[in-house]
Enzyme design. Structure first.
Site, PDB file in Angstrom:
ATOM      1  N   HIS A  69      51.561  -1.283  -0.598  1.00 12.61           N
ATOM      2  CA  HIS A  69      51.140  -2.137   0.622  1.00 12.61           C
ATOM      3  C   HIS A  69      52.648  -2.686   1.042  1.00 12.61           C
ATOM      4  O   HIS A  69      53.340  -3.157   0.172  1.00 12.61           O
ATOM      5  CB  HIS A  69      50.167  -3.099   0.371  1.00 12.61           C
ATOM      6  N   GLU A  72      53.808  -6.380  -0.040  1.00 15.12           N
ATOM      7  CA  GLU A  72      53.872  -6.799  -1.554  1.00 15.12           C
ATOM      8  C   GLU A  72      55.109  -6.600  -2.093  1.00 15.12           C
ATOM      9  O   GLU A  72      55.440  -5.367  -2.635  1.00 15.12           O
ATOM     10  CB  GLU A  72      52.715  -5.982  -2.210  1.00 15.12           C
ATOM     11  N   HIS A 166      51.029  -4.807  -7.705  1.00 16.18           N
ATOM     12  CA  HIS A 166      50.661  -5.240  -6.445  1.00 16.18           C
ATOM     13  C   HIS A 166      50.803  -6.683  -6.287  1.00 16.18           C
ATOM     14  O   HIS A 166      51.285  -7.373  -7.394  1.00 16.18           O
ATOM     15  CB  HIS A 166      49.251  -5.005  -5.870  1.00 16.18           C
ATOM     16  N   GLU A 230      47.582  -6.833 -10.248  1.00 15.40           N
ATOM     17  CA  GLU A 230      47.709  -8.044  -8.882  1.00 15.40           C
ATOM     18  C   GLU A 230      48.743  -9.171  -9.568  1.00 15.40           C
ATOM     19  O   GLU A 230      48.271  -9.783 -10.424  1.00 15.40           O
ATOM     20  CB  GLU A 230      46.403  -8.518  -8.409  1.00 15.40           C
TER      21      GLU A 230
END
Length: 342
Positions: A69, A72, A166, A230
């Site tokens: 993404h 990010e 991420h 994450e």
């Protein structure tokens, strides 16, 4: 390549590495690594492979991916600094490494994606998203990934790892967490969770369904120990507090330099109970956009409605993760998870 990068230290600085990654111009990194004595391959735009020139064919293989993404950015800075350390220690790389910068166009534009979410494109069926920029990018990434993880001389499935780095859109009650494909073999899964624990990951979600993510693709197609990791919230490049990611950076550095995954305390384990699929533009969630990841909901609570489709919490408390009502119809708009064990 004959340039003497030792006489041009600015080309090997951490900021130069980060800048090259953010631009998707990994070819700019090839020269310093060649001159440092690495075997270097460029399997495609935004992709870099590094190994020792005389490496044994059965060495551990680690795939690191960042920028799936475009907003990010912290993982790009983390990996850029790791590459800067690596180019200064040319004989320390103890495994074969492939680095993938995902959505280069979105990174350049400072947007999450151009046409659609790249991390939903790693599957055969894409419907009306087939012609998007992200679908074409996923095809190129899958082709290079198959060449790296699918070679017959690889050290079996236990020698294939993938960490897809991420940062999350929303705050989280577990600031650092991971989604782990439940299809991974039991021993490899425990080793992966120990590695995630060493990297400061506090919670791991075992997911039986892929939703077209890159880590699910590598786990299901090549048997890799793979995870979507994450590390915190999204932030502008150059403005991330990298001190928050010391544990993750140290764990990856250990992996690179030792050829073995680090081991730490296992994260809290959750399992997916519901995939919240947005079927139509009528999809509505029962909570607002300030809701954090891992917010607890009680049995019977309304989660979302989508016309005739109603999502409610089951017979035990569930936690909402990745709630995003803005995805396109047909895509996952969130996960519901419960506490579990291995």
């Amino acid at each position: 390549m004959t340039d003497n990068y030792a006489d041009r230290p600015d080309e090997c600085s951490a900021s130069a590495m980060v800048e090259a990654l953010a631009a998707g111009d990994v070819s700019a990194l090839a020269g310093p690594f060649v001159n440092a004595g690495f075997a270097v391959r460029l399997p495609g735009p935004g992709m870099l492979q590094l190994s020792q020139p005389a490496a044994a064919p059965a060495r551990m293989r680690l795939l690191l991916s960042v920028g799936m993404h475009g907003d990010e950015t912290a993982p790009i800075e983390i990996v850029g600094r790791l590459l800067q350390e690596l180019v200064q220690a040319p004989h320390r790389l103890a495994l074969d490494l492939m680095l993938v910068v995902g959505n280069m166009a979105a990174i350049a534009a400072g947007k999450r994606f151009i046409d659609a979410d790249l991390n939903r494109m790693f599957r055969a069926e894409r419907g009306d998203l087939e012609g998007t920029a992200e679908a074409l990018r996923a095809d190129a990434i899958m082709h290079a990934t198959a060449a790296f993880l699918g070679e017959e001389d690889s050290a079996g499935s236990e020698g294939k790892w993938h960490l897809d780095l991420h940062t999350a859109i929303r705050p989280s009650h577990y600031p650092a967490f991971a989604v782990v494909p439940d299809s991974i073999a039991a021993d490899a899964k425990r080793s992966l969770l120990g590695c995630l624990g060493a990297a400061g990951i506090e919670a791991a979600i075992l997911n039986p369904a892929s939703a077209g993510t890159y880590s699910a693709y590598t786990a299901e197609r090549f048997g890799a120990a793979a995870a979507t990791v994450e590390l915190g919230q999204v932030g502008a490049i150059g403005r991330n507090d990298l001190g928050r990611f010391t544990a993750a950076s140290d764990a990856i550095a250990h992996f690179l330099m030792s050829g073995m995954p680090p081991s730490g305390p296992l994260p809290a384990v959750f399992r997916v109970t519901q995939q919240l699929v947005k079927h139509s533009p009528a999809f509505r969630m029962a909570f607002d956009r300030t809701t954090w990841n891992f917010t607890e909901m009680q049995p019977g609570d309304l989660i979302a409605d989508d016309g005739d489709v109603i999502y409610r919490v089951g017979s035990e408390a569930e936690y909402v993760v990745f709630p995003n009502p803005d995805v396109r119809p047909g895509l996952r708009a969130g996960l519901m998870v419960v506490r579990s064990t291995l």
